[in-house]
Design a protein around this motif. Structure first.
Motif, PDB file in Angstrom:
ATOM      1  N   LYS A 184      17.956  -5.402   0.827  1.00  0.00           N
ATOM      2  CA  LYS A 184      16.805  -5.009   0.190  1.00  0.00           C
ATOM      3  C   LYS A 184      16.216  -4.534   1.296  1.00  0.00           C
ATOM      4  CE  LYS A 184      13.343  -8.232  -1.615  1.00  0.00           C
ATOM      5  NZ  LYS A 184      12.991  -8.730  -1.705  1.00  0.00           N
ATOM      6  N   ALA A 185      15.353  -3.448   0.187  1.00  0.00           N
ATOM      7  CA  ALA A 185      14.338  -3.030   0.390  1.00  0.00           C
ATOM      8  C   ALA A 185      13.251  -2.009   0.225  1.00  0.00           C
ATOM      9  CB  ALA A 185      15.638  -1.365   0.990  1.00  0.00           C
ATOM     10  N   GLN A 186      12.073  -2.127   0.490  1.00  0.00           N
ATOM     11  CA  GLN A 186      10.887  -2.499  -0.584  1.00  0.00           C
ATOM     12  C   GLN A 186       9.881  -0.797   0.940  1.00  0.00           C
ATOM     13  OE1 GLN A 186       9.158  -5.924  -0.555  1.00  0.00           O
ATOM     14  NE2 GLN A 186       9.717  -6.243  -2.477  1.00  0.00           N
ATOM     15  N   LYS A 187       8.888  -0.154  -0.039  1.00  0.00           N
ATOM     16  CA  LYS A 187       7.936   0.669   0.832  1.00  0.00           C
ATOM     17  C   LYS A 187       7.512  -0.177   1.064  1.00  0.00           C
ATOM     18  CE  LYS A 187      10.848   4.505  -1.421  1.00  0.00           C
ATOM     19  NZ  LYS A 187      10.870   5.610  -2.095  1.00  0.00           N
ATOM     20  N   THR A 188       6.169   0.328   2.299  1.00  0.00           N
ATOM     21  CA  THR A 188       5.361   0.235   2.860  1.00  0.00           C
ATOM     22  C   THR A 188       4.578   0.965   2.291  1.00  0.00           C
ATOM     23  OG1 THR A 188       5.183   2.180   4.380  1.00  0.00           O
ATOM     24  CG2 THR A 188       5.778  -0.436   4.609  1.00  0.00           C
ATOM     25  N   ARG A 189       2.842   1.255   2.131  1.00  0.00           N
ATOM     26  CA  ARG A 189       1.380   2.002   2.631  1.00  0.00           C
ATOM     27  C   ARG A 189       2.362   3.512   2.860  1.00  0.00           C
ATOM     28  NH1 ARG A 189      -4.156   1.279   2.980  1.00  0.00           N
ATOM     29  NH2 ARG A 189      -5.495   2.952   2.052  1.00  0.00           N
ATOM     30  N   ALA A 190       2.419   3.484   3.585  1.00  0.00           N
ATOM     31  CA  ALA A 190       2.804   4.947   4.223  1.00  0.00           C
ATOM     32  C   ALA A 190       4.259   5.741   3.579  1.00  0.00           C
ATOM     33  CB  ALA A 190       3.469   4.592   5.497  1.00  0.00           C
ATOM     34  N   GLY A 198      -9.740   3.230  -0.980  1.00  0.00           N
ATOM     35  CA  GLY A 198      -9.129   5.305  -0.479  1.00  0.00           C
ATOM     36  C   GLY A 198      -8.008   5.361  -1.294  1.00  0.00           C
ATOM     37  N   ALA A 199      -6.688   5.786  -1.110  1.00  0.00           N
ATOM     38  CA  ALA A 199      -5.446   6.693  -1.580  1.00  0.00           C
ATOM     39  C   ALA A 199      -4.994   5.976  -1.975  1.00  0.00           C
ATOM     40  CB  ALA A 199      -4.707   6.872  -0.642  1.00  0.00           C
ATOM     41  N   LEU A 200      -4.062   5.798  -3.660  1.00  0.00           N
ATOM     42  CA  LEU A 200      -4.048   5.045  -4.653  1.00  0.00           C
ATOM     43  C   LEU A 200      -2.900   4.712  -4.453  1.00  0.00           C
ATOM     44  CD1 LEU A 200      -4.513   7.483  -7.904  1.00  0.00           C
ATOM     45  CD2 LEU A 200      -5.701   5.243  -6.564  1.00  0.00           C
ATOM     46  N   THR A 201      -2.357   4.882  -3.010  1.00  0.00           N
ATOM     47  CA  THR A 201      -1.239   4.654  -2.446  1.00  0.00           C
ATOM     48  C   THR A 201      -1.214   2.784  -1.761  1.00  0.00           C
ATOM     49  OG1 THR A 201      -1.376   5.584  -0.593  1.00  0.00           O
ATOM     50  CG2 THR A 201       0.127   6.962  -1.924  1.00  0.00           C
ATOM     51  N   ALA A 202      -2.184   2.829  -1.781  1.00  0.00           N
ATOM     52  CA  ALA A 202      -3.166   0.987  -1.594  1.00  0.00           C
ATOM     53  C   ALA A 202      -1.678   0.026  -2.232  1.00  0.00           C
ATOM     54  CB  ALA A 202      -4.213   0.777  -1.293  1.00  0.00           C
ATOM     55  N   PRO A 203      -1.765  -1.297  -1.168  1.00  0.00           N
ATOM     56  CA  PRO A 203      -0.757  -2.049  -1.995  1.00  0.00           C
ATOM     57  C   PRO A 203      -1.403  -2.927  -2.921  1.00  0.00           C
ATOM     58  CG  PRO A 203      -0.542  -2.417   0.019  1.00  0.00           C
ATOM     59  CD  PRO A 203      -1.629  -0.793   0.035  1.00  0.00           C
ATOM     60  N   ILE A 204      -3.231  -2.410  -3.507  1.00  0.00           N
ATOM     61  CA  ILE A 204      -3.734  -3.402  -4.548  1.00  0.00           C
ATOM     62  C   ILE A 204      -3.509  -2.573  -5.624  1.00  0.00           C
ATOM     63  CG2 ILE A 204      -5.107  -4.299  -2.891  1.00  0.00           C
ATOM     64  CD1 ILE A 204      -7.299  -1.847  -3.316  1.00  0.00           C
ATOM     65  N   PHE A 263       3.715  -6.035   2.742  1.00  0.00           N
ATOM     66  CA  PHE A 263       4.671  -6.590   4.189  1.00  0.00           C
ATOM     67  C   PHE A 263       5.709  -6.469   3.536  1.00  0.00           C
ATOM     68  CE2 PHE A 263       1.065  -9.638   4.951  1.00  0.00           C
ATOM     69  CZ  PHE A 263       0.605  -9.235   6.164  1.00  0.00           C
ATOM     70  N   ALA A 264       6.142  -5.316   3.598  1.00  0.00           N
ATOM     71  CA  ALA A 264       8.004  -4.252   3.182  1.00  0.00           C
ATOM     72  C   ALA A 264       9.156  -4.817   3.712  1.00  0.00           C
ATOM     73  CB  ALA A 264       7.975  -3.243   2.663  1.00  0.00           C
ATOM     74  N   ALA A 265      10.071  -5.436   2.893  1.00  0.00           N
ATOM     75  CA  ALA A 265      11.227  -6.428   3.000  1.00  0.00           C
ATOM     76  C   ALA A 265      12.452  -4.717   3.464  1.00  0.00           C
ATOM     77  CB  ALA A 265      12.229  -6.544   1.925  1.00  0.00           C
ATOM     78  N   LYS A 266      12.583  -4.842   4.955  1.00  0.00           N
ATOM     79  CA  LYS A 266      13.437  -4.326   5.622  1.00  0.00           C
ATOM     80  C   LYS A 266      14.880  -4.514   5.713  1.00  0.00           C
ATOM     81  CE  LYS A 266      10.232  -1.326   5.465  1.00  0.00           C
ATOM     82  NZ  LYS A 266      10.018   0.100   4.368  1.00  0.00           N
ATOM     83  N   PRO A 267      16.178  -3.756   5.473  1.00  0.00           N
ATOM     84  CA  PRO A 267      17.642  -4.208   5.531  1.00  0.00           C
ATOM     85  C   PRO A 267      17.934  -4.193   7.211  1.00  0.00           C
ATOM     86  CG  PRO A 267      17.547  -1.030   4.709  1.00  0.00           C
ATOM     87  CD  PRO A 267      15.788  -2.354   5.070  1.00  0.00           C
TER      88      PRO A 267
END
Length: 203
Positions: A46-52, A72-78, A86-90
């Motif tokens: 399982k993998a998700q992307k962080t804000r970065a 700020g940026a529209l890539t923020a989690p809100i 807290f993105a899931a990582k393999p």
């Protein structure tokens, strides 16, 4: 010490080790080994992307003042389409279980199945042809329940093929035996040769 197991439809009995088929049940050990075995089979992909990591500009979305809330940026989690906080990582879910613990848990499960009368020992598990009807008839004669586990020293192709269309019937050879299969079975039908091989394995 040894104990005797009755052989189905025979006047003979089978002498087996008390350490494997008559030991005290250890719920904590069995639980630990079953969980570890299941976790070892998890992909952990399982993998998700962080804000970065989200594709998109990190430029401030609007001016600081006069536009309501400050963002700020529209890539923020809100924001919808933004990163995950807290993105899931393999990762690996594997848990360390040493050989001694694994064997003790298997013996504990077998002992409990034996105490509950859920182990049936037979001379052989053979079918002349790979037919589902033959398997159904054999299981009915053995009163094996809805979820039987059939264990032989070396499972034949006829046995595997005959059980293939029966969703709750499992066929294993001794090498393929595992704690999850034993725990999930209503009954375990095992050949005398397989019993001896299990004893050699768990001794």
């Amino acid at each position: 010490m040894t104990m005797e197991l009755a052989i189905n439809n025979s006047s003979k009995t089978l002498a087996v080790s008390d350490e494997i088929f008559g030991r005290e049940f250890s719920e904590d050990l069995v639980h630990q080994v079953v969980v570890a075995y299941r976790n070892a089979g998890r992909a952990g992909t399982k993998a998700q992307k962080t804000r970065a990591e989200v594709a998109g500009t990190t430029k401030k979305s609007k001016k600081q003042k006069g536009g309501g809330a400050r963002h700020g940026a529209l890539t923020a989690p809100i924001f919808r389409g933004g990163g995950v906080t807290f993105a899931a990582k393999p990762r690996s879910f594997a848990q360390k279980v040493n050989r001694k613990m694994y064997r003790a848990a298997m013996a504990s499960i077998l002992s409990e199945l034996n105490r509950q009368g859920r182990i049936t020992v037979v001379e052989t598990l053979e079918l002349d042809s790979p037919k589902t009807s033959g398997m159904v008839a054999m299981l009915k004669s053995l009163d094996a329940g809805r979820r039987p586990l059939l264990v032989t020293e070396d499972a034949t192709e006829n046995l595997y093929l005959s059980a293939r269309n029966l969703p709750y019937v499992e066929v294993r050879d001794v090498q393929g035996l595992d704690p999850v299969a034993l725990v999930g079975a209503d009954s375990v039908v095992v050949t005398a040769d397989a019993i001896k091989k299990i004893e050699e394995w768990l001794a």
